[in-house]
Design an enzyme around this catalytic site. Structure first.
Site, PDB file in Angstrom:
ATOM      1  N   TYR A   4     -12.228   0.939  10.615  1.00  0.00           N
ATOM      2  CA  TYR A   4     -12.314   0.492   9.216  1.00  0.00           C
ATOM      3  C   TYR A   4     -13.774   0.165   8.894  1.00  0.00           C
ATOM      4  O   TYR A   4     -14.647   1.001   9.034  1.00  0.00           O
ATOM      5  CB  TYR A   4     -11.367  -0.696   9.065  1.00  0.00           C
ATOM      6  CG  TYR A   4     -11.075  -1.190   7.666  1.00  0.00           C
ATOM      7  CD1 TYR A   4     -10.998  -0.323   6.583  1.00  0.00           C
ATOM      8  CD2 TYR A   4     -10.828  -2.540   7.448  1.00  0.00           C
ATOM      9  CE1 TYR A   4     -10.702  -0.793   5.309  1.00  0.00           C
ATOM     10  CE2 TYR A   4     -10.523  -3.023   6.188  1.00  0.00           C
ATOM     11  CZ  TYR A   4     -10.461  -2.149   5.115  1.00  0.00           C
ATOM     12  OH  TYR A   4     -10.152  -2.622   3.867  1.00  0.00           O
ATOM     13  N   TYR A   5     -14.077  -1.040   8.495  1.00  0.00           N
ATOM     14  CA  TYR A   5     -15.441  -1.383   8.085  1.00  0.00           C
ATOM     15  C   TYR A   5     -16.433  -1.360   9.248  1.00  0.00           C
ATOM     16  O   TYR A   5     -16.091  -1.680  10.386  1.00  0.00           O
ATOM     17  CB  TYR A   5     -15.482  -2.792   7.501  1.00  0.00           C
ATOM     18  CG  TYR A   5     -14.859  -2.957   6.141  1.00  0.00           C
ATOM     19  CD1 TYR A   5     -14.922  -1.969   5.182  1.00  0.00           C
ATOM     20  CD2 TYR A   5     -14.208  -4.145   5.817  1.00  0.00           C
ATOM     21  CE1 TYR A   5     -14.349  -2.148   3.937  1.00  0.00           C
ATOM     22  CE2 TYR A   5     -13.635  -4.337   4.576  1.00  0.00           C
ATOM     23  CZ  TYR A   5     -13.708  -3.333   3.634  1.00  0.00           C
ATOM     24  OH  TYR A   5     -13.139  -3.526   2.411  1.00  0.00           O
ATOM     25  N   CYS A  61      -6.541   0.799   3.881  1.00  0.00           N
ATOM     26  CA  CYS A  61      -7.237   0.026   4.916  1.00  0.00           C
ATOM     27  C   CYS A  61      -7.036   0.604   6.298  1.00  0.00           C
ATOM     28  O   CYS A  61      -7.268  -0.080   7.301  1.00  0.00           O
ATOM     29  CB  CYS A  61      -6.791  -1.436   4.872  1.00  0.00           C
ATOM     30  SG  CYS A  61      -7.085  -2.242   3.290  1.00  0.00           S
ATOM     31  N   GLU A  91      -4.717   1.282   8.476  1.00  0.00           N
ATOM     32  CA  GLU A  91      -3.848   0.833   9.557  1.00  0.00           C
ATOM     33  C   GLU A  91      -2.468   1.472   9.522  1.00  0.00           C
ATOM     34  O   GLU A  91      -1.745   1.462  10.523  1.00  0.00           O
ATOM     35  CB  GLU A  91      -3.694  -0.698   9.533  1.00  0.00           C
ATOM     36  CG  GLU A  91      -2.672  -1.244   8.560  1.00  0.00           C
ATOM     37  CD  GLU A  91      -3.172  -1.339   7.130  1.00  0.00           C
ATOM     38  OE1 GLU A  91      -2.514  -1.992   6.301  1.00  0.00           O
ATOM     39  OE2 GLU A  91      -4.239  -0.763   6.831  1.00  0.00           O
ATOM     40  N   CYS A 145       3.898   0.881   2.510  1.00  0.00           N
ATOM     41  CA  CYS A 145       3.553  -0.087   3.551  1.00  0.00           C
ATOM     42  C   CYS A 145       4.237  -1.417   3.252  1.00  0.00           C
ATOM     43  O   CYS A 145       3.865  -2.106   2.297  1.00  0.00           O
ATOM     44  CB  CYS A 145       2.047  -0.312   3.604  1.00  0.00           C
ATOM     45  SG  CYS A 145       1.061   1.184   3.414  1.00  0.00           S
ATOM     46  N   CYS A 180       0.832  -1.192   0.000  1.00  0.00           N
ATOM     47  CA  CYS A 180       0.000   0.000   0.000  1.00  0.00           C
ATOM     48  C   CYS A 180       0.871   1.248   0.000  1.00  0.00           C
ATOM     49  O   CYS A 180       2.057   1.181   0.320  1.00  0.00           O
ATOM     50  CB  CYS A 180      -0.873  -0.003   1.263  1.00  0.00           C
ATOM     51  SG  CYS A 180      -2.549   0.596   0.999  1.00  0.00           S
ATOM     52  N   ASN A 186      -3.878   5.025   5.076  1.00  0.00           N
ATOM     53  CA  ASN A 186      -3.820   4.327   3.792  1.00  0.00           C
ATOM     54  C   ASN A 186      -5.169   3.717   3.426  1.00  0.00           C
ATOM     55  O   ASN A 186      -6.198   4.021   4.042  1.00  0.00           O
ATOM     56  CB  ASN A 186      -2.743   3.242   3.850  1.00  0.00           C
ATOM     57  CG  ASN A 186      -3.091   2.146   4.840  1.00  0.00           C
ATOM     58  OD1 ASN A 186      -3.607   2.419   5.930  1.00  0.00           O
ATOM     59  ND2 ASN A 186      -2.815   0.899   4.496  1.00  0.00           N
TER      60      ASN A 186
END
Length: 747
Positions: free
Chosen positions: A723-724, A434, A436, A457, A223, A432
């Site tokens: 996140y989600y 996702c 993290e 990443c 990433c 980034n």
């Protein structure tokens, strides 16, 4: 009616059930709760005249795979053995493996392997490496592991559907590629150790590494983070970088936080600015037009501050019901930067003010730092600010949470916690794809800017279930740090700014995986208070040994060039983080002060060491649970474009009753507390999710108040990013690959 089968050479012979008996008997040998007759009954229904021997074997594999269930888990090993048998026959041409040197030569001639392998190593060294390989280990893998390796990682001709490796060859190629630049006297030791850790699932390799190492693909990072200024040159440079990153199979995080708002004056008032949407559409098209290794388009998460002038529209950009196609940008995800002042105003039911960042550039520069709050109030009261809007904080939060609930994809970055509890001296503005990775990067000023940085990443994860002692943890941590340090040295970079960052700051992101299985094996659940001390103890050890490994590398090679950008250069350690509300009762147990003396003398090789990424895709290759996530079901089906693969949780026979399912949890507090405890030791961030089951609430509606309550709880205890948001829909057994899992930041 007689049935004839067609052999591999094209000849025909009568179908012989005894040959099936022999193969299936071999596949079930030593396993419990499996029956030859059940497999054969399923298989015979699909055997017709003119079927090929390979098709028969595929029928047997499918038959065994269809029998995988909670009550008969050993069918996953039967199906795995049968699939391995077929794979070996196709790749090896028989029961005996080819010599490693022969396989390398063959795949170099076919155009799949890197020809320089034969320059890196002598024939004698390759033959010694060949002795490390334990091909019998293939038969210890589950069907899920082998099938995922075949579908996504083993070298193949996609068009002809021909495979050119078996699992152990994939792992040994990864190991020998990573350490090929090590000194001749020591490198075989590290190749052997790396191979053992990969093949025995102690270390989880991300998708770009596992699929690419040893091949002609030389891009192994997952990433990138691109910081953009509010200038034409920077915007154009950013989109140029996005194209390169997508082609190189990177997931993308891009910061739009400084972009000027719609209908504000630009070019000395000669024009009115079009706002963020037209430029987001360029970014959206850019990620989709270019291809990840010629297979699929890219993915990007765009970062904005909660106080951006256009935030009310930004949080709705994925909502097709509230706007037109021209006003919406569906194929990007959005991460909203939050800070303490806005949570406090929500709680007090106060208003907040939205600004166009171009008019208050110093406010954006302070966002995430202690001075932001006072400066924010100053600009709220200033009569000189032309473009500002006052809104009700609760209304804005409700709109944000509504979109987070309905799309699952509006992310949160707590910038105060990122900067207060992170390891960077320089300010972090973004995250980034996702969410993290939280890296401090220099923005792209223009396409030729020699000082700009694109955050990279470089990821991996440690499987706690396979760590047997403190000594084992120390050896694994040393190997992972050395491995990723070498990845920084040997990989290609799609942009000079990416090389600037990666080789200057050498930022690593090492996480953990299989936590759900680890907790179940230790007879604790996410919601148990006992789990907090257990996780805290293990995460402290991991962070300690990773730090020690980085210091040891600094002794050998020197600290990273831009070490001063990291708090570690101030003699800082994660143990120095100060939290008002501790979730654990235990005290730190590792000799940190002794390590601090080493840090002061030698520095560190890396500006960061840890984050927690999604481990969805490669977790299936190891048949482990995804990262730190609770499982959705004891038996799930990993769905991708190629297949749907059944996966049982590890140790289901002994630990079944101790697994806590994600949508059985009454709320996320226990899980979030676990993440906060892990975050206490990590120097970057975590892809932390929320799980909600509508059945737990009145009228089966998930209340916004519960979502926000958890967000505030998470922030209060040091949480950095969300996140989600996952809601149960009755299909918990089926898990699709995340958008980033096929080459983005997910492992």
């Amino acid at each position: 009616m007689s049935i004839n089968v067609i052999k591999k050479d094209g000849s025909k012979e009568a179908f012989d059930i005894e040959k099936i008996h022999k193969v299936v008997s071999w596949a079930i040998n030593g396993l419990s709760g499996v029956a030859l007759s059940d497999i054969e009954i399923n298989a015979k229904l699909n055997i017709i005249d003119g079927i090929t021997t390979e098709q028969i074997h595929s029928v047997l594999i499918e038959s065994a795979a269809n029998l995988i269930c909670e009550e008969a888990p050993d069918y996953q090993y039967v199906a795995g053995r049968l699939l391995n048998y077929q794979l070996r026959k196709n790749v090896w041409g028989g029961k005996n493996p080819p010599k490693l040197i022969d396989l390398i030569n063959k795949n170099i001639k076919l155009g799949y392997y890197e020809p320089k392998i034969l320059e890196w190593y002598s024939i004698d060294e390759i033959n010694k490496i060949d002795e490390f390989i334990n091909h019998d280990q293939d038969f210890e893998y589950t069907y899920c592991s082998v099938k995922q390796l075949c579908d996504k990682y083993i070298v193949k001709n996609q068009e002809a559907k021909e495979l050119y490796e078996t699992p152990q060859f994939r792992y040994i190629l990864a190991a020998l590629t990573i350490f090929h630049q090590y000194p001749t006297k020591t490198r075989l030791t590290y190749v052997k150790r790396a191979y053992n850790y990969f093949s025995k699932f102690k270390v989880n390799l991300p998708t770009p590494m596992l699929a690419g190492l040893g091949t002609k693909k030389n891009s192994y990072a997952s990433c990138c983070l691109i910081e953009m200024l509010n200038t034409k040159a920077s915007i154009n440079a950013t989109n140029h970088a996005i194209a390169g990153a997508t082609c190189a199979a990177y997931g993308i995080g891009v910061n739009y936080g400084r972009m000027q708002a719609i209908n504000t004056g630009a070019s000395n008032g000669t024009i009115m600015h079009p706002g963020v949407v037209p430029f987001l559409k360029i970014t959206e098209a850019n990620t989709k037009a270019w291809q990840k290794n010629g297979v699929r388009g890219g993915s990007a998460t765009v970062n904005f501050p909660i106080w951006h002038y256009e935030i009310e529209n930004i949080v709705q950009l994925k909502n097709a019901t509230t706007g037109t196609h021209d006003s919406r940008v569906f194929n990007l995800d959005y991460c909203i930067g939050m800070s303490r002042v806005f949570y406090e105003r929500f709680i007090k039911d106060e208003t907040m003010t939205l600004f166009s960042p171009h008019e208050v550039p110093d406010l954006y520069d302070a966002f995430g730092l202690p001075e932001f709050d006072e400066l924010y109030v100053k600009y709220e009261n200033s009569k000189k600010i032309k473009y500002k809007i006052t809104v009700k904080t609760r209304d804005l939060f409700s709109s944000l949470v509504k979109e987070r609930l309905e799309t699952g994809r509006i992310y949160i970055l707590n910038v105060d916690n990122v900067n207060t509890y992170g390891s960077w001296n320089d300010k972090v503005n973004m995250t980034n794809l996702c969410v993290e990775v939280t890296q401090a990067v220099e923005p792209l000023k223009d396409i030729n800017d020699p000082d700009s940085e694109i955050g990279i990443c470089v990821l991996s994860a440690i499987n706690w279930m396979e760590i047997t002692s403190d000594e084992d943890m120390e050896r694994v941590c040393d190997l992972v740090v050395r491995m990723l340090d070498e990845i920084i040295n040997i990989q290609d970079y799609f942009d000079t700014a990416a090389r600037n960052f990666c080789q200057g700051k050498r930022s690593l992101g090492i996480g953990i995986t299989n936590l759900a299985a680890f907790l179940a094996h230790n007879k604790v659940k996410y919601s148990d208070k006992e789990a907090l001390n257990l996780v805290d103890e293990w995460m402290e050890k991991q962070q300690y040994y990773l730090t020690k490994a980085s210091i040891n590398l600094a002794k050998e090679y020197g600290s990273c060039v831009k070490f001063k950008s990291s708090k570690y250069s101030n003699n800082w350690l994660p143990i120095d983080k100060e939290y008002k509300d501790s979730l654990v009762s235990r005290k730190p147990s590792m000799p940190w002060e002794e390590l601090r003396k080493e840090l002061k003398q030698w520095g560190m090789r890396h500006a960061t060491l840890t984050c927690e990424m999604p481990v969805e895709s490669s977790s299936a290759t190891q048949n482990v649970t995804n990262g730190v996530e609770p499982v959705r079901a004891l038996l799930s089906y990993k769905s991708s474009k190629k297949s749907s693969i059944p996966q049982l949780v590890p140790n289901i026979k002994s630990d079944k009753q101790y697994y806590e399912l994600a949508f059985d949890m009454k709320d996320n507090i226990g899980y979030l507390n676990i993440c906060n405890v892990i975050q206490r030791w990590m120097d970057m961030s975590m892809s932390t999710n929320q799980y909600f089951n509508p059945a737990n609430y009145e009228d089966k509606k998930i209340p916004y108040t519960q979502i926000i309550k958890e967000m505030i709880h998470f922030f209060k205890h040091g949480g950095k990013s969300l996140y989600y948001l996952n809601s149960a829909d009755g299909n918990q057994h089926f898990e699709k690959e995340a958008a980033c899992s096929a080459g983005g930041c997910s492992l």
